[in-house]
Design a protein around this motif. Structure first.
Motif, mmCIF file in Angstrom:
data_model
loop_
_atom_site.group_PDB
_atom_site.id
_atom_site.type_symbol
_atom_site.label_atom_id
_atom_site.label_comp_id
_atom_site.label_asym_id
_atom_site.label_seq_id
_atom_site.Cartn_x
_atom_site.Cartn_y
_atom_site.Cartn_z
ATOM 1 N N GLY A 13 0.510 -38.349 27.043
ATOM 2 C CA GLY A 13 0.598 -39.540 26.184
ATOM 3 C C GLY A 13 0.883 -40.052 24.663
ATOM 4 N N LEU A 14 -0.704 -39.536 24.117
ATOM 5 C CA LEU A 14 -0.669 -39.234 22.481
ATOM 6 C C LEU A 14 -0.040 -38.934 21.967
ATOM 7 N N LEU A 15 0.522 -37.441 23.184
ATOM 8 C CA LEU A 15 1.275 -36.409 21.961
ATOM 9 C C LEU A 15 3.019 -37.256 21.301
ATOM 10 N N LEU A 16 3.169 -38.420 22.746
ATOM 11 C CA LEU A 16 4.299 -37.673 22.920
ATOM 12 C C LEU A 16 4.548 -39.097 21.587
ATOM 13 N N THR A 17 4.017 -40.174 21.696
ATOM 14 C CA THR A 17 3.662 -41.154 20.752
ATOM 15 C C THR A 17 3.479 -40.865 19.746
ATOM 16 N N VAL A 18 2.796 -40.147 19.336
ATOM 17 C CA VAL A 18 2.214 -39.076 17.895
ATOM 18 C C VAL A 18 3.910 -38.120 17.399
ATOM 19 N N LEU A 19 4.264 -37.324 17.969
ATOM 20 C CA LEU A 19 5.625 -36.166 17.935
ATOM 21 C C LEU A 19 6.481 -38.016 17.843
ATOM 22 N N THR A 20 6.824 -38.575 18.044
ATOM 23 C CA THR A 20 7.863 -40.001 18.301
ATOM 24 C C THR A 20 8.000 -40.441 16.924
ATOM 25 N N MET A 21 6.319 -40.941 16.931
ATOM 26 C CA MET A 21 6.481 -41.794 15.433
ATOM 27 C C MET A 21 6.725 -40.452 14.138
ATOM 28 N N TRP A 22 5.807 -39.385 14.367
ATOM 29 C CA TRP A 22 6.318 -38.287 12.678
ATOM 30 C C TRP A 22 7.735 -38.556 12.905
ATOM 31 N N ASN A 23 8.738 -37.791 13.945
ATOM 32 C CA ASN A 23 9.543 -37.820 14.172
ATOM 33 C C ASN A 23 10.714 -38.927 13.522
ATOM 34 N N LEU A 24 10.542 -40.512 13.989
ATOM 35 C CA LEU A 24 11.119 -41.401 13.393
ATOM 36 C C LEU A 24 10.688 -41.668 11.825
ATOM 37 N N HIS A 25 9.197 -41.666 11.174
ATOM 38 C CA HIS A 25 9.051 -41.940 9.851
ATOM 39 C C HIS A 25 8.681 -40.687 9.109
ATOM 40 N N ILE A 26 8.630 -39.377 9.178
ATOM 41 C CA ILE A 26 7.834 -38.430 8.153
ATOM 42 C C ILE A 26 9.013 -37.056 8.365
ATOM 43 N N GLY A 27 9.683 -37.197 9.678
ATOM 44 C CA GLY A 27 10.726 -36.127 10.178
ATOM 45 C C GLY A 27 9.119 -34.806 10.279
ATOM 46 N N PHE A 28 11.136 -34.019 11.023
ATOM 47 C CA PHE A 28 10.344 -32.941 11.331
ATOM 48 C C PHE A 28 11.417 -31.227 10.472
ATOM 49 N N TYR A 29 12.041 -32.375 9.692
ATOM 50 C CA TYR A 29 13.249 -31.284 9.651
ATOM 51 C C TYR A 29 13.233 -31.322 7.789
ATOM 52 N N GLN A 30 13.375 -30.812 6.683
ATOM 53 C CA GLN A 30 13.491 -30.778 5.502
ATOM 54 C C GLN A 30 14.242 -29.926 4.541
ATOM 55 N N MET A 31 15.227 -30.637 3.751
ATOM 56 C CA MET A 31 16.563 -30.155 2.907
ATOM 57 C C MET A 31 15.881 -29.751 1.757
ATOM 58 N N GLY A 32 17.201 -28.435 1.055
ATOM 59 C CA GLY A 32 16.617 -27.941 0.610
ATOM 60 C C GLY A 32 16.565 -28.549 -1.090
ATOM 61 N N GLY A 33 16.789 -29.823 -1.027
ATOM 62 C CA GLY A 33 15.665 -30.988 -1.837
ATOM 63 C C GLY A 33 14.665 -31.342 -1.868
ATOM 64 N N GLY A 34 14.021 -30.397 -0.825
ATOM 65 C CA GLY A 34 12.777 -31.468 -0.512
ATOM 66 C C GLY A 34 13.065 -32.490 0.132
ATOM 67 N N VAL A 40 17.388 -34.940 15.577
ATOM 68 C CA VAL A 40 17.672 -35.872 16.578
ATOM 69 C C VAL A 40 17.517 -35.483 18.016
ATOM 70 N N LEU A 41 17.375 -36.177 18.843
ATOM 71 C CA LEU A 41 16.446 -35.335 20.284
ATOM 72 C C LEU A 41 17.384 -35.098 20.990
ATOM 73 N N THR A 42 17.790 -35.934 21.214
ATOM 74 C CA THR A 42 19.191 -35.225 22.309
ATOM 75 C C THR A 42 19.861 -34.318 22.182
ATOM 76 N N MET A 43 20.207 -33.861 21.157
ATOM 77 C CA MET A 43 20.808 -32.895 20.774
ATOM 78 C C MET A 43 19.870 -31.666 20.695
ATOM 79 N N VAL A 44 18.802 -31.904 20.515
ATOM 80 C CA VAL A 44 17.829 -30.985 20.552
ATOM 81 C C VAL A 44 17.411 -30.321 22.067
ATOM 82 N N PHE A 45 17.352 -31.475 22.231
ATOM 83 C CA PHE A 45 17.139 -30.854 24.009
ATOM 84 C C PHE A 45 18.132 -30.372 24.812
ATOM 85 N N SER A 46 19.423 -30.280 24.133
ATOM 86 C CA SER A 46 20.686 -30.319 25.293
ATOM 87 C C SER A 46 20.455 -28.296 24.437
#
Length: 252
Positions: A13-34, A40-46
Motif C-alpha cells: 500500500g505504501l509503495l503504491l501510494t508513494v509511486l503514484t504521488m511521485w509520478n504525479l508531482h515529480i515525474g519519472f521521465y526527464q526530457m532533453g532539456g531537464g 501515462v500509466l494506462t499506456m505503460v501497463f499496456s
C-alpha cells in the motif's frame, strides 16, 4: 491473517501510494532539456510505452503520448492512490487494533464504508477537474438528459455519503447484536434461581436467591451468655458494618 501478511499489505500500500504521488508531482521521465514529465500509466501497463518508443515519438513530433505534464490526474491515478491508501489503512488497523472478531454485519458495514471512501475519492477528483483534459468537472447532462454542471461529482459524493451512513449504521447494529449475544450466552449457564438477579449481583443476593440461610447452623450463627451479649460470626451481607439481615449488629 498473520502479522507477516499485514506487514506485506502495508508495504504494498505504501509503495503504491508513494509511486503514484511521485509520478504525479515529480515525474519519472526527464526530457532533453531537464524537464520532468509524468508517465501515462494506462499506456505503460499496456506495454506500448517503452523508452525506445518514447524517444522515437519525441524525435518525430517533439512529444510523446506516453507523457503528460506534472499534476495531470487520470482515473488510473485516483484508483491506484485509493488502493494504496486503503491497503495501508487496513494493514495498520489489523496490526494495532484489538483481536475481537467482527460479526458479519460489521464486516459488511465496513466494506460499504470503504466503497463509499473510494467513490468519494473519484467524486473529489472529478470536482477539481482531475479526470478530464480541460480541467473541468464532467457534466451529467449526457446521463440525465438535461444540463447538470458538476453533476457527476455531486452524484458520486452523495452516493459516497449514503454508503458511509449505511455502513456506519450496520456496524453499530452488528456491535449491539454481538454484545447482546455474548451477555445472553453467559446467562445461559445460570440456574433458575439466579436468572432473575441483575447482571452484577452480590454474594448476599445470591445466597438469598439460593435460600442458603435456611441451612445455617444455629450453634455457628450465634450463642448467648449470662450478659445477654450475642457472639457469632461476622455478617457476610455487610461485612460487620450492620444491615437489615443482622439487625444492625454486624453478627449473625
Amino acid at each position: 491473517m498473520g502479522r507477516t501478511t499485514h506487514v506485506a499489505k502495508l508495504a504494498v500500500g505504501l509503495l503504491l501510494t508513494v509511486l503514484t504521488m511521485w509520478n504525479l508531482h515529480i515525474g519519472f521521465y526527464q526530457m532533453g532539456g531537464g524537464e520532468m514529465h509524468k508517465l501515462v500509466l494506462t499506456m505503460v501497463f499496456s506495454g506500448s510505452c517503452s523508452e525506445t518508443a518514447i524517444r522515437a515519438d519525441i524525435n518525430a513530433a517533439g512529444i510523446s503520448d506516453c507523457l503528460q505534464p506534472l499534476g495531470t490526474w487520470e482515473p488510473i491515478d485516483v484508483i491506484l492512490l485509493s488502493i494504496g491508501v486503503i491497503l495501508s489503512w487496513r494493514a495498520l488497523r489489523a496490526l494495532f487494533s484489538s483481536n475481537r472478531r467482527r460479526s458479519r454485519t460489521e464486516r459488511q458495514g465496513k466494506n460499504l464504508q470503504r466503497l463509499g471512501m473510494l467513490v468519494a475519492f473519484v467524486g473529489v477528483a472529478d470536482f477539481f477537474g482531475m479526470l478530464t483534459d480541460d480541467g473541468r468537472p464532467m457534466d451529467a447532462g449526457e446521463l440525465l438528459g438535461f444540463p447538470f454542471p458538476n453533476g457527476v461529482s455531486l452524484i458520486l459524493l452523495t452516493t459516497a455519503l449514503l454508503l458511509s451512513l449505511i455502513g456506519g449504521s450496520m456496524q453499530r447494529r452488528g456491535r449491539r447484536s454481538s454484545s447482546g449475544s455474548t451477555s445472553s450466552g453467559t446467562r445461559r449457564f445460570l440456574g433458575p434461581a439466579e436468572r432473575h438477579l441483575p447482571g452484577d449481583f452480590s454474594v448476599g443476593q445470591l445466597r438469598k436467591a439460593l435460600m442458603l440461610d435456611a441451612f445455617e447452623d444455629p450453634f455457628q450463627v450465634s450463642t448467648g451468655d449470662d450478659w445477654g451479649d450475642s457472639v457469632g460470626r461476622t455478617c457476610h451481607y455487610c461485612n460487620g458494618a450492620g444491615c437489615d439481615q443482622c439487625d444492625n449488629t454486624g453478627y449473625l
